[in-house]
Design a protein around this motif. Structure first.
Motif, PDB file in Angstrom:
ATOM      1  N   GLY A 105       0.787  -1.234   0.000  1.00 27.95           N
ATOM      2  CA  GLY A 105       0.000   0.000   0.000  1.00 27.95           C
ATOM      3  C   GLY A 105       0.810   1.270   0.000  1.00 27.95           C
ATOM      4  N   VAL A 106       1.611   1.483   1.036  1.00 28.61           N
ATOM      5  CA  VAL A 106       2.300   2.766   1.185  1.00 28.61           C
ATOM      6  C   VAL A 106       3.255   3.010   0.029  1.00 28.61           C
ATOM      7  CG1 VAL A 106       3.790   4.159   2.670  1.00 28.61           C
ATOM      8  CG2 VAL A 106       2.093   2.630   3.688  1.00 28.61           C
ATOM      9  N   ALA A 107       4.012   2.006  -0.374  1.00 27.62           N
ATOM     10  CA  ALA A 107       4.963   2.176  -1.472  1.00 27.62           C
ATOM     11  C   ALA A 107       4.257   2.446  -2.793  1.00 27.62           C
ATOM     12  CB  ALA A 107       5.856   0.944  -1.599  1.00 27.62           C
ATOM     13  N   VAL A 108       3.015   2.007  -2.907  1.00 26.66           N
ATOM     14  CA  VAL A 108       2.242   2.190  -4.139  1.00 26.66           C
ATOM     15  C   VAL A 108       1.637   3.578  -4.205  1.00 26.66           C
ATOM     16  CG1 VAL A 108       0.266   1.339  -5.468  1.00 26.66           C
ATOM     17  CG2 VAL A 108       1.758  -0.278  -4.267  1.00 26.66           C
ATOM     18  N   GLN A 109       1.209   4.120  -3.068  1.00 26.74           N
ATOM     19  CA  GLN A 109       0.545   5.424  -3.043  1.00 26.74           C
ATOM     20  C   GLN A 109       1.030   6.260  -1.858  1.00 26.74           C
ATOM     21  OE1 GLN A 109      -3.628   4.480  -2.948  1.00 26.74           O
ATOM     22  NE2 GLN A 109      -3.490   3.475  -0.954  1.00 26.74           N
ATOM     23  N   PRO A 110       2.312   6.618  -1.822  1.00 35.13           N
ATOM     24  CA  PRO A 110       2.839   7.364  -0.681  1.00 35.13           C
ATOM     25  C   PRO A 110       2.196   8.732  -0.494  1.00 35.13           C
ATOM     26  CG  PRO A 110       4.427   7.314  -2.479  1.00 35.13           C
ATOM     27  CD  PRO A 110       3.349   6.340  -2.827  1.00 35.13           C
ATOM     28  N   ALA A 111       1.855   9.400  -1.578  1.00 30.19           N
ATOM     29  CA  ALA A 111       1.263  10.729  -1.452  1.00 30.19           C
ATOM     30  C   ALA A 111      -0.075  10.666  -0.731  1.00 30.19           C
ATOM     31  CB  ALA A 111       1.091  11.359  -2.833  1.00 30.19           C
ATOM     32  N   ALA A 112      -0.867   9.651  -1.018  1.00 33.08           N
ATOM     33  CA  ALA A 112      -2.165   9.514  -0.360  1.00 33.08           C
ATOM     34  C   ALA A 112      -1.991   9.229   1.124  1.00 33.08           C
ATOM     35  CB  ALA A 112      -2.978   8.411  -1.025  1.00 33.08           C
ATOM     36  N   VAL A 113      -0.994   8.419   1.473  1.00 31.93           N
ATOM     37  CA  VAL A 113      -0.756   8.106   2.878  1.00 31.93           C
ATOM     38  C   VAL A 113      -0.273   9.345   3.617  1.00 31.93           C
ATOM     39  CG1 VAL A 113       0.588   6.676   4.468  1.00 31.93           C
ATOM     40  CG2 VAL A 113      -0.281   5.696   2.339  1.00 31.93           C
ATOM     41  N   ALA A 114       0.631  10.111   2.997  1.00 32.20           N
ATOM     42  CA  ALA A 114       1.110  11.351   3.613  1.00 32.20           C
ATOM     43  C   ALA A 114      -0.039  12.336   3.801  1.00 32.20           C
ATOM     44  CB  ALA A 114       2.211  11.965   2.757  1.00 32.20           C
ATOM     45  N   ALA A 115      -0.900  12.434   2.809  1.00 30.38           N
ATOM     46  CA  ALA A 115      -2.040  13.352   2.911  1.00 30.38           C
ATOM     47  C   ALA A 115      -2.983  12.939   4.031  1.00 30.38           C
ATOM     48  CB  ALA A 115      -2.797  13.402   1.579  1.00 30.38           C
ATOM     49  N   ASP A 116      -3.160  11.633   4.220  1.00 30.07           N
ATOM     50  CA  ASP A 116      -4.027  11.157   5.295  1.00 30.07           C
ATOM     51  C   ASP A 116      -3.441  11.510   6.652  1.00 30.07           C
ATOM     52  OD1 ASP A 116      -6.473   9.552   5.899  1.00 30.07           O
ATOM     53  OD2 ASP A 116      -5.029   8.306   6.950  1.00 30.07           O
ATOM     54  N   ALA A 117      -2.118  11.366   6.810  1.00 23.74           N
ATOM     55  CA  ALA A 117      -1.474  11.753   8.076  1.00 23.74           C
ATOM     56  C   ALA A 117      -1.574  13.255   8.287  1.00 23.74           C
ATOM     57  CB  ALA A 117      -0.019  11.298   8.072  1.00 23.74           C
ATOM     58  N   LEU A 118      -1.419  14.024   7.220  1.00 20.73           N
ATOM     59  CA  LEU A 118      -1.427  15.482   7.337  1.00 20.73           C
ATOM     60  C   LEU A 118      -2.782  16.026   7.790  1.00 20.73           C
ATOM     61  CD1 LEU A 118       0.251  18.052   6.986  1.00 20.73           C
ATOM     62  CD2 LEU A 118      -0.496  18.106   4.584  1.00 20.73           C
ATOM     63  N   LYS A 119      -3.854  15.270   7.546  1.00 14.55           N
ATOM     64  CA  LYS A 119      -5.177  15.716   7.997  1.00 14.55           C
ATOM     65  C   LYS A 119      -5.196  15.993   9.493  1.00 14.55           C
ATOM     66  CE  LYS A 119      -7.803  13.121   4.498  1.00 14.55           C
ATOM     67  NZ  LYS A 119      -8.764  11.993   4.308  1.00 14.55           N
ATOM     68  N   TYR A 120      -4.377  15.271  10.256  1.00 13.92           N
ATOM     69  CA  TYR A 120      -4.379  15.436  11.703  1.00 13.92           C
ATOM     70  C   TYR A 120      -3.831  16.783  12.127  1.00 13.92           C
ATOM     71  CZ  TYR A 120      -5.662  10.553  12.455  1.00 13.92           C
ATOM     72  OH  TYR A 120      -6.341   9.361  12.483  1.00 13.92           O
ATOM     73  N   ALA A 121      -3.047  17.438  11.276  1.00 16.71           N
ATOM     74  CA  ALA A 121      -2.490  18.738  11.645  1.00 16.71           C
ATOM     75  C   ALA A 121      -3.582  19.783  11.855  1.00 16.71           C
ATOM     76  CB  ALA A 121      -1.510  19.212  10.573  1.00 16.71           C
ATOM     77  N   GLY A 122      -4.718  19.585  11.213  1.00 20.11           N
ATOM     78  CA  GLY A 122      -5.804  20.543  11.365  1.00 20.11           C
ATOM     79  C   GLY A 122      -6.583  20.394  12.652  1.00 20.11           C
ATOM     80  N   SER A 123      -6.417  19.263  13.346  1.00 18.40           N
ATOM     81  CA  SER A 123      -7.148  19.034  14.602  1.00 18.40           C
ATOM     82  C   SER A 123      -6.314  18.158  15.525  1.00 18.40           C
ATOM     83  CB  SER A 123      -8.506  18.385  14.316  1.00 18.40           C
ATOM     84  OG  SER A 123      -8.342  17.182  13.582  1.00 18.40           O
ATOM     85  N   ASP A 124      -5.034  18.475  15.636  1.00 18.18           N
ATOM     86  CA  ASP A 124      -4.116  17.637  16.389  1.00 18.18           C
ATOM     87  C   ASP A 124      -4.474  17.583  17.864  1.00 18.18           C
ATOM     88  OD1 ASP A 124      -1.177  16.449  15.679  1.00 18.18           O
ATOM     89  OD2 ASP A 124      -1.280  17.043  17.779  1.00 18.18           O
ATOM     90  N   LEU A 125      -4.257  16.415  18.461  1.00 21.40           N
ATOM     91  CA  LEU A 125      -4.524  16.213  19.888  1.00 21.40           C
ATOM     92  C   LEU A 125      -3.923  17.309  20.749  1.00 21.40           C
ATOM     93  CD1 LEU A 125      -5.280  14.277  22.365  1.00 21.40           C
ATOM     94  CD2 LEU A 125      -2.962  13.365  22.092  1.00 21.40           C
ATOM     95  N   LEU A 126      -2.712  17.755  20.430  1.00 17.15           N
ATOM     96  CA  LEU A 126      -1.999  18.699  21.282  1.00 17.15           C
ATOM     97  C   LEU A 126      -2.622  20.097  21.298  1.00 17.15           C
ATOM     98  CD1 LEU A 126       1.764  17.862  20.633  1.00 17.15           C
ATOM     99  CD2 LEU A 126       0.014  16.594  21.894  1.00 17.15           C
ATOM    100  N   CYS A 127      -3.518  20.345  20.369  1.00 16.19           N
ATOM    101  CA  CYS A 127      -4.118  21.680  20.264  1.00 16.19           C
ATOM    102  C   CYS A 127      -5.421  21.824  21.048  1.00 16.19           C
ATOM    103  CB  CYS A 127      -4.365  22.030  18.797  1.00 16.19           C
ATOM    104  SG  CYS A 127      -2.834  22.191  17.844  1.00 16.19           S
ATOM    105  N   TYR A 128      -5.864  20.771  21.723  1.00 17.48           N
ATOM    106  CA  TYR A 128      -7.130  20.812  22.448  1.00 17.48           C
ATOM    107  C   TYR A 128      -6.916  20.431  23.906  1.00 17.48           C
ATOM    108  CZ  TYR A 128      -9.096  21.492  17.882  1.00 17.48           C
ATOM    109  OH  TYR A 128      -9.386  22.033  16.649  1.00 17.48           O
ATOM    110  N   ARG A 129      -7.157  21.379  24.783  1.00 15.87           N
ATOM    111  CA  ARG A 129      -6.827  21.214  26.186  1.00 15.87           C
ATOM    112  C   ARG A 129      -8.085  21.083  27.047  1.00 15.87           C
ATOM    113  NH1 ARG A 129      -1.367  22.977  26.284  1.00 15.87           N
ATOM    114  NH2 ARG A 129      -0.633  22.504  24.178  1.00 15.87           N
ATOM    115  N   ALA A 130      -7.898  20.450  28.183  1.00 13.64           N
ATOM    116  CA  ALA A 130      -8.995  20.301  29.147  1.00 13.64           C
ATOM    117  C   ALA A 130      -9.395  21.668  29.686  1.00 13.64           C
ATOM    118  CB  ALA A 130      -8.559  19.386  30.287  1.00 13.64           C
TER     119      ALA A 130
END
Length: 266
Positions: A105-130
Motif C-alpha cells: 500500500g504505502v509504497a504504491v501510493q505514498p502521497a495519499a498516505v502522507a495526505a491522510d497523516a497530514l489531515k491530523y495537523a488541522g485538529s491535532d490532539l496537542l491543540c485541544y486542552r482540558a
C-alpha cells in the motif's frame, strides 16, 4: 482458499485505500494452519532482508516479496512467524502486518498516505486542552507545549491551542509547512509515522519522535496524558489497561519502522 505466504499465485488484487487498516483487515476468521518447520532471515537484492520459511521467501497478501530494509525488522518478523504454533494469526504479528502494508500500500501510493497523516495537523490532539481540571491542564501544558514549540522552531509552523472540543481553524500555511516535512520520508518511515499518528491522534508527536525531540517513552507519555489521568482518578480498569497495552505494542512497532538504521548497521 487459505493464504500460503510462500505461493506466487495472485489472490488479493483490490486497490488499497488505507494500507495500514487494510493490512489489519486480512486478519480473517479462517486462519491458515502453520505449514512450516524452520524460520530464518536472509539477505535479498539491494541490501534488503527477508523472512524464510523452510528456506522459501514469504510473500505479502498481494504476492509481492516480503522484504524489509533492515535486518532488525526482518528478525522481528521472523520471531512472529516462529511464535505461531498451530495457526497463523496476523493479529499476533504486528511487524509483519505493517511490512505488508508498506509493500502493498504505502509504497504504491505514498502521497495519499502522507495526505491522510497530514489531515491530523488541522485538529491535532496537542491543540485541544482540558477546561475543568487544573492539574490535568498543567500536565498537558508540561508535556505538549514543548512539542508545539519544537514544531514551530523546526518547521516555522505555529498552531493555535484551544480549550475544550470546539474546532479551531489552523493556518493553512502552517499545515503546508508540516506537510513538506513528510515529503522526504521513504515508505517505511512514512508508514511508521502514519501508524503513530493514527494511534496517538497527533501528527506532531509522531514528527517529534521522528526528529529526535522525543524518545519512545516521552512520546507515549505525551500521547496518553488523558488516559493516564483517568486511570489515576478512577483507578485501574482491566479493559482500559488491556487496550493501553495493545496500543503500546502497536506504538512500539510503528516507532521501529520510523527509526533509521544506526550508522554502520544494515
Amino acid at each position: 482458499m487459505s493464504y500460503d505466504p510462500t505461493e506466487t499465485k495472485p489472490e488479493f488484487t483490490e486497490p488499497v485505500v488505507d494500507p495500514v487498516a487494510r493490512a489489519r483487515d486480512h486478519a480473517r476468521a479462517d486462519l491458515p494452519k502453520r505449514f512450516y518447520r524452520e524460520v530464518s532471515v536472509g539477505p535479498a537484492e539491494g541490501g534488503a532482508w527477508r523472512v524464510l520459511l523452510d528456506g522459501r521467501p514469504v510473500r505479502t497478501p498481494a504476492r509481492r516479496h516480503l522484504e524489509v530494509p533492515r535486518r532488525d525488522l526482518a528478525e522481528a518478523m521472523a520471531a512472529e512467524w516462529a511464535a505461531q504454533e498451530t495457526i497463523i494469526d496476523p493479529r499476533a504479528m504486528p511487524h509483519t502486518r505493517l511490512a505488508n502494508a508498506v509493500i502493498d500500500g504505502v509504497a504504491v501510493q505514498p502521497a495519499a498516505v502522507a495526505a491522510d497523516a497530514l489531515k491530523y495537523a488541522g485538529s491535532d490532539l496537542l491543540c485541544y486542552r482540558a477546561t475543568d481540571t487544573a492539574r490535568l491542564v498543567d500536565r498537558q501544558t508540561r508535556l505538549w507545549d514543548p512539542v508545539l514549540d519544537w514544531i514551530e522552531e523546526t518547521y516555522g509552523a505555529r498552531f493555535l491551542v484551544a480549550e475544550g472540543i470546539v474546532h479551531v481553524a489552523q493556518d493553512p500555511e502552517a499545515i503546508a509547512a508540516v506537510g513538506r516535512a513528510l515529503e522526504p520520508l521513504d515508505p517505511w518511515r512514512l508508514a511508521g509515522l502514519h501508524s503513530l499518528t493514527t494511534l496517538t491522534g497527533s501528527l506532531f508527536i509522531a514528527l517529534a519522535l521522528a526528529g529526535g525531540r522525543l524518545d519512545d517513552d516521552a512520546a507515549w507519555a505525551a500521547a496518553t496524558v488523558d488516559e493516564a489521568w483517568n486511570l489515576e482518578l478512577w483507578g485501574e480498569d482491566e479493559e482500559a489497561v488491556a487496550r493501553l497495552v495493545a496500543r503500546r505494542r502497536e506504538f512500539d512497532v510503528a516507532s521501529a519502522f520510523l527509526r533509521e538504521a544506526p550508522a554502520g548497521q544494515p
